[in-house]
Design a protein around this motif. Sequence first.
Motif, short mmCIF file in Angstrom:
data_model
loop_
_atom_site.label_atom_id
_atom_site.label_comp_id
_atom_site.label_asym_id
_atom_site.label_seq_id
_atom_site.Cartn_x
_atom_site.Cartn_y
_atom_site.Cartn_z
N LYS A 153 20.07 8.86 26.40
CA LYS A 153 18.65 8.94 26.01
C LYS A 153 18.35 10.35 25.51
N ILE A 154 17.90 10.44 24.28
CA ILE A 154 17.60 11.73 23.66
C ILE A 154 16.09 11.81 23.46
N THR A 155 15.46 12.79 24.08
CA THR A 155 14.01 12.94 23.97
C THR A 155 13.69 14.20 23.17
N PHE A 156 12.96 14.02 22.10
CA PHE A 156 12.55 15.14 21.25
C PHE A 156 11.14 15.55 21.64
N VAL A 157 10.96 16.85 21.88
CA VAL A 157 9.66 17.40 22.25
C VAL A 157 9.20 18.31 21.11
N GLY A 158 8.07 18.01 20.48
CA GLY A 158 7.58 18.94 19.47
C GLY A 158 7.05 18.30 18.22
N ALA A 179 13.41 9.00 22.40
CA ALA A 179 12.02 9.14 22.83
C ALA A 179 11.42 10.37 22.16
N PHE A 180 10.11 10.34 22.00
CA PHE A 180 9.42 11.46 21.34
C PHE A 180 8.14 11.78 22.09
N THR A 181 7.86 13.08 22.21
CA THR A 181 6.55 13.50 22.70
C THR A 181 6.09 14.71 21.91
N GLY A 182 4.84 14.70 21.52
CA GLY A 182 4.27 15.81 20.75
C GLY A 182 2.77 15.61 20.66
N PRO A 183 2.04 16.62 20.15
CA PRO A 183 0.58 16.52 20.09
C PRO A 183 0.11 15.51 19.03
N GLU A 184 -1.01 14.89 19.32
CA GLU A 184 -1.54 13.83 18.46
C GLU A 184 -1.77 14.30 17.02
N SER A 185 -2.16 15.57 16.90
CA SER A 185 -2.50 16.09 15.57
C SER A 185 -1.28 16.30 14.67
N TRP A 188 3.72 11.21 14.38
CA TRP A 188 4.25 10.31 13.35
C TRP A 188 3.15 9.41 12.80
N SER A 189 3.30 8.99 11.58
CA SER A 189 2.36 8.02 11.01
C SER A 189 2.69 6.64 11.61
N GLU A 190 1.78 5.70 11.45
CA GLU A 190 2.04 4.32 11.91
C GLU A 190 3.27 3.76 11.22
N ALA A 191 3.43 4.10 9.94
CA ALA A 191 4.59 3.59 9.19
C ALA A 191 5.89 4.16 9.76
N ASP A 192 5.88 5.45 10.11
CA ASP A 192 7.08 6.06 10.70
C ASP A 192 7.42 5.37 12.02
N LEU A 193 6.41 5.17 12.86
CA LEU A 193 6.65 4.56 14.17
C LEU A 193 7.19 3.14 14.01
N ALA A 194 6.61 2.42 13.05
CA ALA A 194 7.10 1.04 12.80
C ALA A 194 8.55 1.09 12.35
N GLY A 195 8.89 2.08 11.53
CA GLY A 195 10.28 2.22 11.06
C GLY A 195 11.24 2.49 12.20
N GLU A 208 10.73 5.05 22.33
CA GLU A 208 9.46 5.16 23.04
C GLU A 208 8.82 6.48 22.66
N HIS A 209 7.49 6.53 22.75
CA HIS A 209 6.81 7.77 22.37
C HIS A 209 5.48 7.88 23.11
N SER A 210 5.05 9.13 23.30
CA SER A 210 3.79 9.38 23.98
C SER A 210 3.36 10.81 23.71
N THR A 211 2.07 11.06 23.72
CA THR A 211 1.61 12.45 23.62
C THR A 211 1.82 13.18 24.95
N ASN A 212 2.07 12.43 26.01
CA ASN A 212 2.24 13.02 27.34
C ASN A 212 3.74 13.15 27.68
N PRO A 213 4.27 14.38 27.74
CA PRO A 213 5.70 14.55 28.03
C PRO A 213 6.15 13.83 29.30
N ASN A 214 5.27 13.77 30.30
CA ASN A 214 5.65 13.12 31.57
C ASN A 214 5.99 11.64 31.40
N ASP A 215 5.46 11.02 30.35
CA ASP A 215 5.72 9.58 30.14
C ASP A 215 7.15 9.32 29.67
N VAL A 216 7.72 10.27 28.92
CA VAL A 216 9.02 9.97 28.28
C VAL A 216 10.18 10.84 28.77
#
Length: 325
Positions: A153-158, A179-185, A188-195, A208-216
Motif C-alpha cells: 500500500k503506497i500512500t501519497f501525502v501532498g 491512497a492519497f491525502t491532500g488539501p481540498e483546494s 484531484w478532479s472528479e475525472a481524475d478520481l474516476a480514472g 482510496e483518498h481523503s483530505t484527512n491523513p488519518n483516514d488513509v
Amino acid sequence: MNHLLSLKDFSPAQIQLMLDTSEILQNGNETPLKDKHILFIFEKPSLRTVLGTEVAINQLGGHVIHTQPEIMLSQGKNVEFSSRESMKDTIMNVAQWCDAIFARVYSHETLSEMAAISPIPVINALCEKYHPMQAIADVLTIRQQFGVGNSAKITFVGDANNVAGSLFEALLKLGYSVAFTGPESYYWSEADLAGFNKLAAAYSGSFEHSTNPNDVLPGSDVVYTDTFISMGEEHLTAEKLGHFHGYQVNEEMMSIAGPQAYFMHCQPAHRGVEVTGAVLDHERSLVKKQAFNRMVSAKGVFASLLSGKLSDADQPEHALSMNGA
Ligand code: NVA
C-alpha cells in the motif's frame, strides 16, 4: 511511433517490460543505444533527471546532446515554438541527426505538439501534468523493496499533480493499493478520481483518498511526498504553504502509518516544509535508492522505446496483469 508523454498510453505489460529491461541492463555490458544520439531540451532545472538519464545513456553506448531551451522552445508558449523557425522545421532538422528528444517543459501542450509532428520519439522529462520517468523509477524501487509479485500500500501525502498522478497510473496498472491525502483546494478532479478508480477495478488494485491523513495512512507500506511548490509555481508559495499546513510528513505522521512504513520522495526535498530532516534521513527512507533507480530505470525506458520492443509487449505471452507475477 514510440513517444512517452504519459503512462496513460502504456499497458501493464509495457510498463512491466520497461521495469524488467531496467534490471537486465543494470549491471550488464550491453550497448543497445550504440550510435544513438539523444537531444536534451530542458526549460526547467533538473539534477536527477539530467544526470541519472545521461549516465544511463552513456553506459548503454549512446550520446547526449544538450541544447539551449531558448533556441528550441518558447517557455511553454507553444503558439510559436521557436522565434527562429516553426516547430515543424526545427523538429525535422533535429530528426536528421538525433534518434530521440528528451524534453522537460512548462506546458504539456508543447510536448503534445512536438510528438504530433516528430518522426523520432519524444520522451517527457517532466511537465506540469506528468512525470513518467520518475514513476518508472519509483515503481522499480517499490518492486525491489517488496518483491516481484507482492502487493503493497503506497500512500501519497501532498499535491495532486505530476509526480503523484504518474506514480498512481503505474502502480494501479500493476495492481498495487494506492491512497492519497491532500488539501481540498489542491485535490484531484472528479475525472481524475474516476480514472484512478477505474484502473484499480481493472487491474485488481485499490484506490482510496481523503483530505484527512488519518483516514488513509494506517497500514501504509510506503508514505510518499513531493514538494508543495512545484517548478513554475513559485508565485503561489505563500498561498500553497497555507493550504498544505498539516500535511508535512514528520515522525508523527509516519507513526500513524505504522512501523512497517518506508518513506519516499522524488526530490528535491525541502527539509522542514513537506518533510522533516528526521524522516528524510531515517533508515526507512528510500530516497537514495530512488535516486539510484532514476539511472537504472532510464536504461530500461530508453532501451525499450528505441528498440521498438514496446509495440510487441501486449502480445499474450507478455500480458501480465499483476506486479511482476
Ligand atoms: N512536482 C515537482 C516535481 C519535481 C521533480 C515539480 O514539478 O517541480
